[in-house]
Design a protein around this motif. Structure first.
Motif, PDB file in Angstrom:
ATOM      1  N   CYS A   1       0.834  -1.388   0.006  1.00  0.00           N
ATOM      2  CA  CYS A   1      -0.018  -0.052  -0.185  1.00  0.00           C
ATOM      3  C   CYS A   1       1.028   1.221   0.007  1.00  0.00           C
ATOM      4  N   VAL A   2       1.801   1.292  -0.909  1.00  0.00           N
ATOM      5  CA  VAL A   2       2.789   2.558  -1.008  1.00  0.00           C
ATOM      6  C   VAL A   2       1.996   3.876  -0.957  1.00  0.00           C
ATOM      7  N   LEU A   3       0.810   3.922  -1.737  1.00  0.00           N
ATOM      8  CA  LEU A   3       0.133   5.052  -1.965  1.00  0.00           C
ATOM      9  C   LEU A   3      -0.545   5.504  -0.688  1.00  0.00           C
ATOM     10  N   LEU A   4      -0.761   4.743   0.326  1.00  0.00           N
ATOM     11  CA  LEU A   4      -1.746   4.847   1.430  1.00  0.00           C
ATOM     12  C   LEU A   4      -1.498   6.284   2.068  1.00  0.00           C
ATOM     13  N   GLU A   5      -2.441   6.990   2.341  1.00  0.00           N
ATOM     14  CA  GLU A   5      -2.233   8.258   3.008  1.00  0.00           C
ATOM     15  C   GLU A   5      -2.894   8.419   4.207  1.00  0.00           C
ATOM     16  N   SER A   6      -3.839   7.415   4.795  1.00  0.00           N
ATOM     17  CA  SER A   6      -4.444   7.633   6.051  1.00  0.00           C
ATOM     18  C   SER A   6      -4.348   6.020   6.522  1.00  0.00           C
ATOM     19  N   LEU A   7      -4.068   6.048   7.920  1.00  0.00           N
ATOM     20  CA  LEU A   7      -4.427   4.758   8.612  1.00  0.00           C
ATOM     21  C   LEU A   7      -4.665   4.826  10.076  1.00  0.00           C
ATOM     22  N   SER A   8      -5.705   4.203  10.408  1.00  0.00           N
ATOM     23  CA  SER A   8      -6.260   4.301  11.726  1.00  0.00           C
ATOM     24  C   SER A   8      -6.150   3.062  12.394  1.00  0.00           C
ATOM     25  N   LEU A   9      -5.684   2.726  13.553  1.00  0.00           N
ATOM     26  CA  LEU A   9      -5.538   1.658  14.337  1.00  0.00           C
ATOM     27  C   LEU A   9      -6.074   1.863  15.542  1.00  0.00           C
ATOM     28  N   TYR A  10      -6.763   1.329  16.040  1.00  0.00           N
ATOM     29  CA  TYR A  10      -7.770   1.538  17.183  1.00  0.00           C
ATOM     30  C   TYR A  10      -7.844   0.250  18.396  1.00  0.00           C
ATOM     31  N   SER A  11      -7.116   0.393  19.359  1.00  0.00           N
ATOM     32  CA  SER A  11      -7.079  -0.600  20.280  1.00  0.00           C
ATOM     33  C   SER A  11      -6.506  -2.017  20.038  1.00  0.00           C
ATOM     34  N   PHE A  12      -5.444  -1.903  19.056  1.00  0.00           N
ATOM     35  CA  PHE A  12      -4.849  -3.176  18.754  1.00  0.00           C
ATOM     36  C   PHE A  12      -3.768  -3.388  19.443  1.00  0.00           C
TER      37      PHE A  12
ATOM     38  N   ALA B   1       7.664  -0.857   9.441  1.00  0.00           N
ATOM     39  CA  ALA B   1       7.340  -1.431   7.970  1.00  0.00           C
ATOM     40  C   ALA B   1       6.236  -0.224   7.235  1.00  0.00           C
ATOM     41  N   VAL B   2       5.428   0.180   8.103  1.00  0.00           N
ATOM     42  CA  VAL B   2       4.415   1.298   7.432  1.00  0.00           C
ATOM     43  C   VAL B   2       5.345   2.505   7.282  1.00  0.00           C
ATOM     44  N   ALA B   3       6.038   2.886   8.083  1.00  0.00           N
ATOM     45  CA  ALA B   3       7.105   4.165   7.900  1.00  0.00           C
ATOM     46  C   ALA B   3       7.822   3.985   6.676  1.00  0.00           C
ATOM     47  N   ALA B   4       8.523   2.911   6.714  1.00  0.00           N
ATOM     48  CA  ALA B   4       9.601   2.682   5.538  1.00  0.00           C
ATOM     49  C   ALA B   4       9.044   2.539   4.144  1.00  0.00           C
ATOM     50  N   GLY B   5       7.490   2.133   3.774  1.00  0.00           N
ATOM     51  CA  GLY B   5       7.024   1.774   2.887  1.00  0.00           C
ATOM     52  C   GLY B   5       5.838   2.618   2.132  1.00  0.00           C
ATOM     53  N   CYS B   6       5.274   3.248   3.140  1.00  0.00           N
ATOM     54  CA  CYS B   6       4.108   4.257   2.836  1.00  0.00           C
ATOM     55  C   CYS B   6       4.612   5.636   2.962  1.00  0.00           C
ATOM     56  N   SER B   7       5.153   6.042   1.983  1.00  0.00           N
ATOM     57  CA  SER B   7       6.106   7.566   1.985  1.00  0.00           C
ATOM     58  C   SER B   7       4.705   8.482   1.605  1.00  0.00           C
ATOM     59  N   GLU B   8       3.492   8.243   1.292  1.00  0.00           N
ATOM     60  CA  GLU B   8       2.486   9.144   1.226  1.00  0.00           C
ATOM     61  C   GLU B   8       1.523   9.512   2.541  1.00  0.00           C
ATOM     62  N   LEU B   9       1.861   8.555   3.464  1.00  0.00           N
ATOM     63  CA  LEU B   9       1.099   8.493   4.837  1.00  0.00           C
ATOM     64  C   LEU B   9       1.014   9.892   5.240  1.00  0.00           C
ATOM     65  N   THR B  10      -0.122  10.632   5.711  1.00  0.00           N
ATOM     66  CA  THR B  10      -0.095  12.082   6.032  1.00  0.00           C
ATOM     67  C   THR B  10      -0.949  11.748   7.422  1.00  0.00           C
TER      68      THR B  10
END
Length: 68
Positions: free
Chosen positions: A14-25, A36-45
């Protein structure tokens, strides 16, 4: 269920992922999963980690370094 393996897949696929929500995991670590998310999802804002008590400064710094 969100695990380190699942977040690694997100970082890889998901290299173009812009938003990710993780609740109570609790089944992922910041040293593997968030890194891994930080390294691969450069579009994450936007990242929400509400209730994810296993996240430390290390995981947040990984995300921060990827934003630079």
């Amino acid at each position: 269920m969100v695990t380190d393996e699942a977040l690694s897949a997100v970082g890889t696929l998901c290299v173009l992922l812009e938003s990710l929500s993780l609740y109570s995991f609790q089944r992922f670590s910041d040293k593997l999963g968030l890194e891994a998310v930080a390294a691969g999802c450069s579009e994450l804002t936007r990242l929400e980690v509400n209730g994810c008590h296993n996240i430390t400064t290390y995981g947040l710094e990984s995300i921060g370094r990827a934003c630079m």
